[in-house]
Design an enzyme around this catalytic site. Structure first.
Site, short mmCIF file in Angstrom:
data_model
loop_
_atom_site.label_atom_id
_atom_site.label_comp_id
_atom_site.label_asym_id
_atom_site.label_seq_id
_atom_site.Cartn_x
_atom_site.Cartn_y
_atom_site.Cartn_z
N THR A 211 -13.53 56.56 -6.86
CA THR A 211 -13.14 56.37 -8.27
C THR A 211 -11.81 57.06 -8.55
OG1 THR A 211 -15.42 56.15 -9.00
CG2 THR A 211 -13.86 56.91 -10.65
N GLY A 212 -11.06 56.49 -9.50
CA GLY A 212 -9.80 57.12 -9.91
C GLY A 212 -8.63 56.19 -9.67
N THR B 222 -6.07 56.46 -7.58
CA THR B 222 -5.72 56.23 -6.17
C THR B 222 -6.74 55.28 -5.53
OG1 THR B 222 -5.07 58.56 -6.21
CG2 THR B 222 -4.91 57.43 -4.10
N ASP C 71 -8.75 65.54 -6.46
CA ASP C 71 -7.88 66.27 -7.38
C ASP C 71 -7.10 67.36 -6.65
OD1 ASP C 71 -8.61 64.91 -9.84
OD2 ASP C 71 -10.59 65.73 -9.45
N GLY D 100 -13.66 65.15 -9.42
CA GLY D 100 -14.34 65.03 -10.72
C GLY D 100 -13.42 65.02 -11.91
N GLY E 259 -11.93 62.63 -12.96
CA GLY E 259 -12.25 61.39 -13.69
C GLY E 259 -13.73 61.32 -14.05
N GLU F 98 -20.00 60.24 -6.72
CA GLU F 98 -19.11 60.37 -5.56
C GLU F 98 -19.73 61.26 -4.49
OE1 GLU F 98 -14.68 59.82 -7.54
OE2 GLU F 98 -15.52 61.81 -7.44
O1 LIG Z 1 -13.94 61.77 -10.86
C1 LIG Z 1 -12.92 61.34 -10.34
C2 LIG Z 1 -12.60 61.43 -8.93
O2 LIG Z 1 -13.07 62.56 -8.28
C3 LIG Z 1 -11.17 61.07 -8.56
O3 LIG Z 1 -11.21 60.65 -7.24
C4 LIG Z 1 -10.19 62.21 -8.70
O4 LIG Z 1 -10.21 62.70 -10.03
C5 LIG Z 1 -8.75 61.79 -8.33
O5 LIG Z 1 -8.30 60.83 -9.22
P1 LIG Z 1 -6.85 60.18 -9.12
O6 LIG Z 1 -6.82 59.36 -7.89
O7 LIG Z 1 -6.76 59.32 -10.37
O8 LIG Z 1 -5.86 61.29 -9.13
#
Ligand SMILES: O=C[C@H](O)[C@H](O)[C@H](O)COP(=O)(O)O
Length: 232
Positions: free
Chosen positions: A30-31, A33, A90, A101, A103, A109
């Site tokens: 999720t997120g 990326t 993150d 987390g 997101g 996850e």
């Molecule tokens: O809960 C969200 C997840 O752990 C995401 O993978 C993490 O926050 C990274 O998100 P992003 O790819 O938007 O930086």
């Protein structure tokens, strides 16, 4: 041309697709990326470059995106194990320990990653740190006891902020209907101690420390994608 952070995410996500093989059972992270990865995977699937996949999404948002992409989906309850999960992060440290987390998807996850034979992380350069903790550590708590848990944590000297939602005055709610406390640790020199403290608190559902789980990171940098494999 220097890659922007968005380009770093996109290139890391697309590079990681090379570890996927036809016939795999996959966890989808999720997120922002992970969203690049899901779109790239969708394209390969529609072009029949990858076949016979079964995918388990780690959030409602990822499920919706994967559905749009036409990917074949199932739920975690319908699989015994997964071949591979690809997810964002993150932060990650030199041992490939993670904070996840940001997101709000940490619970699903972690469950999905724990059932995966291989756990691959995709990240932009800002996620690489020497020590975890500059990013606030998300802790998922039951709404019934959120203040009790926050008080316990604050008694140990760490500020625990209830995550807000888009609606002014309403707490953010996870896909499981729980709240998130964001812990302002400022750096965690003793990760097992933090993990142990959080796991001993009634009311904590899960926390965003993923210790000793990731096998590999595809790290998008300004000029290339670096592949970092865990050294045991
Ligand atoms: O809960 C969200 C997840 O752990 C995401 O993978 C993490 O926050 C990274 O998100 P992003 O790819 O938007 O930086």
């Amino acid at each position: 041309m220097v890659n922007t952070p968005q380009e770093q995410k996109r290139k890391a996500a697309l590079a990681a697709l090379e570890v996927i093989e036809s016939g795999m059972k996959l966890g989808l992270g999720t997120g922002s990326t992970a969203a690049f990865m899901v779109r790239g995977l969708g394209q390969l699937y529609r072009e029949h470059k990858l076949n016979d996949l079964i995918c388990v999404p780690t959030s409602v948002a990822t499920r919706n995106l994967a559905q749009e992409q036409g990917l074949p989906l199932t739920t975690i309850n319908d699989v015994d194990r997964l071949d591979l999960t690809i997810d964002g992060t993150d932060e990650f440290d030199p041992q490939l320990n993670l904070i996840k987390g940001g997101g709000g998807a940490l619970l699903r996850e972690k469950i999905v990653a724990s059932l995966s034979d291989r756990f691959v992380i995709i990240a932009d350069a800002s996620k690489e740190v020497d020590q975890l903790g500059r990013f606030p550590l998300p802790v998922e708590v039951v709404p019934f006891a959120w203040k009790t848990v926050a008080r316990h944590i604050e008694n140990s000297g760490i500020q625990a902020l209830l995550r807000a939602s888009m609606n002014p005055g309403d707490p953010y709610k996870t896909d499981q209907g729980n709240y998130i406390l964001d812990l302002q640790t400022g750096g965690m020199p003793d990760l097992p101690k933090m993990k142990w403290m959080l796991e001993g608190l009634p009311g904590v559902v899960e926390h965003g420390l993923f210790l000793d789980m990731a096998d590999e990171v595809f790290l998008g940098k300004e000029d290339r994608v670096e592949r970092i494999t865990k050294t045991n």
